[in-house]
Design a protein around this motif. Structure first.
Motif, PDB file in Angstrom:
ATOM      1  N   VAL A 190       6.746  37.861 -21.624  1.00 32.10           N
ATOM      2  CA  VAL A 190       5.423  38.401 -20.655  1.00 32.10           C
ATOM      3  C   VAL A 190       5.697  38.066 -19.124  1.00 32.10           C
ATOM      4  N   ARG A 191       6.476  39.309 -18.102  1.00 32.19           N
ATOM      5  CA  ARG A 191       5.912  38.786 -16.840  1.00 32.19           C
ATOM      6  C   ARG A 191       5.034  38.475 -16.325  1.00 32.19           C
ATOM      7  N   LEU A 192       4.612  37.566 -15.367  1.00 34.96           N
ATOM      8  CA  LEU A 192       3.333  36.959 -14.918  1.00 34.96           C
ATOM      9  C   LEU A 192       3.563  36.605 -13.261  1.00 34.96           C
ATOM     10  N   ILE A 193       2.559  36.110 -12.661  1.00 39.71           N
ATOM     11  CA  ILE A 193       2.687  35.786 -10.369  1.00 39.71           C
ATOM     12  C   ILE A 193       1.015  34.609 -11.110  1.00 39.71           C
ATOM     13  N   ALA A 194       1.964  34.016 -11.023  1.00 35.26           N
ATOM     14  CA  ALA A 194       1.544  32.279 -10.829  1.00 35.26           C
ATOM     15  C   ALA A 194       1.060  32.262  -9.588  1.00 35.26           C
ATOM     16  N   SER A 195       0.053  32.049  -9.207  1.00 34.58           N
ATOM     17  CA  SER A 195      -0.861  31.971  -7.208  1.00 34.58           C
ATOM     18  C   SER A 195      -2.103  30.457  -7.021  1.00 34.58           C
ATOM     19  N   GLY A 196      -0.812  29.941  -6.262  1.00 36.41           N
ATOM     20  CA  GLY A 196      -1.778  28.592  -6.235  1.00 36.41           C
ATOM     21  C   GLY A 196      -3.306  29.026  -5.820  1.00 36.41           C
ATOM     22  N   THR A 197      -4.771  27.474  -5.699  1.00 35.70           N
ATOM     23  CA  THR A 197      -5.716  27.335  -5.918  1.00 35.70           C
ATOM     24  C   THR A 197      -6.295  26.607  -4.712  1.00 35.70           C
ATOM     25  N   GLY A 198      -4.998  26.026  -4.370  1.00 36.69           N
ATOM     26  CA  GLY A 198      -5.717  24.562  -4.166  1.00 36.69           C
ATOM     27  C   GLY A 198      -5.931  23.519  -3.788  1.00 36.69           C
ATOM     28  N   SER A 199      -5.642  23.567  -5.177  1.00 41.91           N
ATOM     29  CA  SER A 199      -6.164  22.341  -6.098  1.00 41.91           C
ATOM     30  C   SER A 199      -4.160  21.962  -6.993  1.00 41.91           C
ATOM     31  N   LEU A 200      -4.185  20.378  -6.741  1.00 49.16           N
ATOM     32  CA  LEU A 200      -3.035  19.875  -7.452  1.00 49.16           C
ATOM     33  C   LEU A 200      -2.569  20.332  -8.407  1.00 49.16           C
ATOM     34  N   ASP A 201      -3.904  20.199  -9.818  1.00 53.32           N
ATOM     35  CA  ASP A 201      -3.746  20.454 -10.780  1.00 53.32           C
ATOM     36  C   ASP A 201      -4.168  22.064 -11.533  1.00 53.32           C
ATOM     37  N   GLU A 202      -3.851  23.217 -10.779  1.00 53.35           N
ATOM     38  CA  GLU A 202      -4.296  24.083 -11.022  1.00 53.35           C
ATOM     39  C   GLU A 202      -3.393  25.163 -10.372  1.00 53.35           C
ATOM     40  N   LEU A 203      -3.531  26.386 -11.224  1.00 51.12           N
ATOM     41  CA  LEU A 203      -3.073  27.373 -11.387  1.00 51.12           C
ATOM     42  C   LEU A 203      -3.502  28.472 -11.314  1.00 51.12           C
ATOM     43  N   ILE A 204      -4.071  29.825 -11.322  1.00 50.58           N
ATOM     44  CA  ILE A 204      -4.108  31.506 -11.903  1.00 50.58           C
ATOM     45  C   ILE A 204      -4.207  32.139 -12.202  1.00 50.58           C
ATOM     46  N   ILE A 205      -3.426  32.754 -12.643  1.00 57.22           N
ATOM     47  CA  ILE A 205      -2.847  34.027 -13.071  1.00 57.22           C
ATOM     48  C   ILE A 205      -3.207  35.090 -13.231  1.00 57.22           C
ATOM     49  N   GLN A 206      -2.393  36.075 -11.358  1.00 59.32           N
ATOM     50  CA  GLN A 206      -3.772  37.069 -11.752  1.00 59.32           C
ATOM     51  C   GLN A 206      -3.848  38.682 -12.025  1.00 59.32           C
ATOM     52  N   HIS A 207      -4.948  39.463 -12.826  1.00 58.78           N
ATOM     53  CA  HIS A 207      -4.056  41.469 -12.551  1.00 58.78           C
ATOM     54  C   HIS A 207      -3.597  41.028 -13.873  1.00 58.78           C
ATOM     55  N   VAL A 208      -4.318  40.182 -14.932  1.00 56.92           N
ATOM     56  CA  VAL A 208      -3.119  40.155 -16.731  1.00 56.92           C
ATOM     57  C   VAL A 208      -4.261  40.709 -17.563  1.00 56.92           C
ATOM     58  N   PRO A 209      -4.503  42.284 -17.721  1.00 56.69           N
ATOM     59  CA  PRO A 209      -4.671  43.185 -18.479  1.00 56.69           C
ATOM     60  C   PRO A 209      -4.971  42.662 -20.063  1.00 56.69           C
ATOM     61  N   HIS A 210      -6.166  43.159 -20.372  1.00 57.77           N
ATOM     62  CA  HIS A 210      -6.844  42.172 -21.721  1.00 57.77           C
ATOM     63  C   HIS A 210      -5.863  42.641 -22.941  1.00 57.77           C
ATOM     64  N   SER A 211      -5.293  43.544 -22.703  1.00 53.14           N
ATOM     65  CA  SER A 211      -4.498  43.229 -24.151  1.00 53.14           C
ATOM     66  C   SER A 211      -2.658  42.763 -24.272  1.00 53.14           C
TER      67      SER A 211
END
Length: 285
Positions: A190-211
């Motif tokens: 599954v293809r996703l986009i991992a974005s930075g949060t400004g914290s060294l130990d955390e990324l967020i995955i945005q726009h992920v559908p519930h399914s």
């Protein structure tokens, strides 16, 4: 006043008498050994006096020996302490070199394609700006470094080159708020986009559908899209998935695989086309 020995035999007569008695006693003791028992008693009687006479000398000798031994022990202890410190320092250095060697081996044995050019760089500085996660490495244009070049450690992707100097370069970490990287889930692609949060130990995955089929612990790999990061390198591991029906997308968090808080040695990658052209130039030369 009467003088002692003023009466009796004269002095010459007494001297002769004394000599005769002495000679008699010497002959008596020599021939008949008549004073052996007497000598034993006399020696026994005098021996305590001899011990008392020798006691001060022995005490002085013992004190001097003890002082010498104490001083020698002090010197030996100081020498052993110095040697222990030297050995401890050497042991620490050996442990450090062993750890550095292991990190370099892990770095050079990372899953890089053999036709890619790769080079090890070392961390020089960390940006103090709390709103920007950047580091400086000791490789620059003189080493062939270019902007947007991918940077890895011995575990996974660290970031990309954002500014190149002649002998050093600045690296933008994948956790910076301005950075995003295309990834795919190793389990189901599954293809996703991992974005930075400004914290060294955390990324967020945005726009992920519930399914979307995601699980905590899923490994995220670089997808190769965007023509910046090569495909198949570890990026992050999903740590949290929050589903809220009041929101249009899942709230997904991930932890970078690279140890961004303890970077030391880094690996620079060149694209296959760049490596091939360089190889052709070297062959032509």
């Amino acid at each position: 006043m009467n003088l002692m020995f003023s009466q009796g035999p004269s002095l010459p007569n007494r001297l002769v008498l004394g000599l005769l008695v002495s000679i008699f006693l010497i002959l008596f003791d020599h021939k008949l050994n008549g004073f052996a028992t007497t000598r034993v008693y006399l020696n026994s009687f005098v021996s305590p006096l001899q011990y008392l006479a020798n006691l001060p000398g022995e005490l002085l000798s013992a004190s001097a020996g003890r002082l010498v031994s104490h001083e020698q022990l002090f010197k030996e202890n100081a020498q052993l302490t110095r040697e222990a410190l030297l050995m401890s320092e050497q042991l620490q250095k050996l442990k450090f070199l062993e750890a550095e060697n292991d990190r370099l081996r892990s770095l050079l044995n990372s899953p890089v394609k053999h036709d890619r050019r790769r080079e090890v760089a070392e961390l020089m500085a960390v940006d103090n700006n709390p709103y920007s996660l950047q580091i400086t490495i000791n490789k620059g244009a003189l080493n062939g470094v270019f902007e947007n070049q991918p940077v890895l450690d011995d575990r996974g992707i660290v970031g990309q080159i954002m500014q190149v100097g002649s002998t050093n370069s600045r690296v933008l970490l994948i956790t910076d708020v301005t950075h995003a990287i295309p990834v795919r889930v190793a389990r189901n692609n599954v293809r996703l986009i991992a974005s930075g949060t400004g914290s060294l130990d955390e990324l967020i995955i945005q726009h992920v559908p519930h399914s979307t089929d995601l699980k905590e612990g899923d490994l995220l790999l670089s997808s190769g899209l965007g023509n910046v990061f090569p495909e198949g390198y570890p990026v992050a591991e999903i740590t949290s998935i929050i589903s809220d029906d009041g929101r249009p997308f899942l709230k997904v968090k991930a932890k970078p695989i690279a140890q961004l808080d303890r970077l030391k040695y880094l690996l620079l990658l060149w694209s296959e086309t760049t490596s091939s052209s360089q190889l052709e130039e070297e062959v032509t030369l």
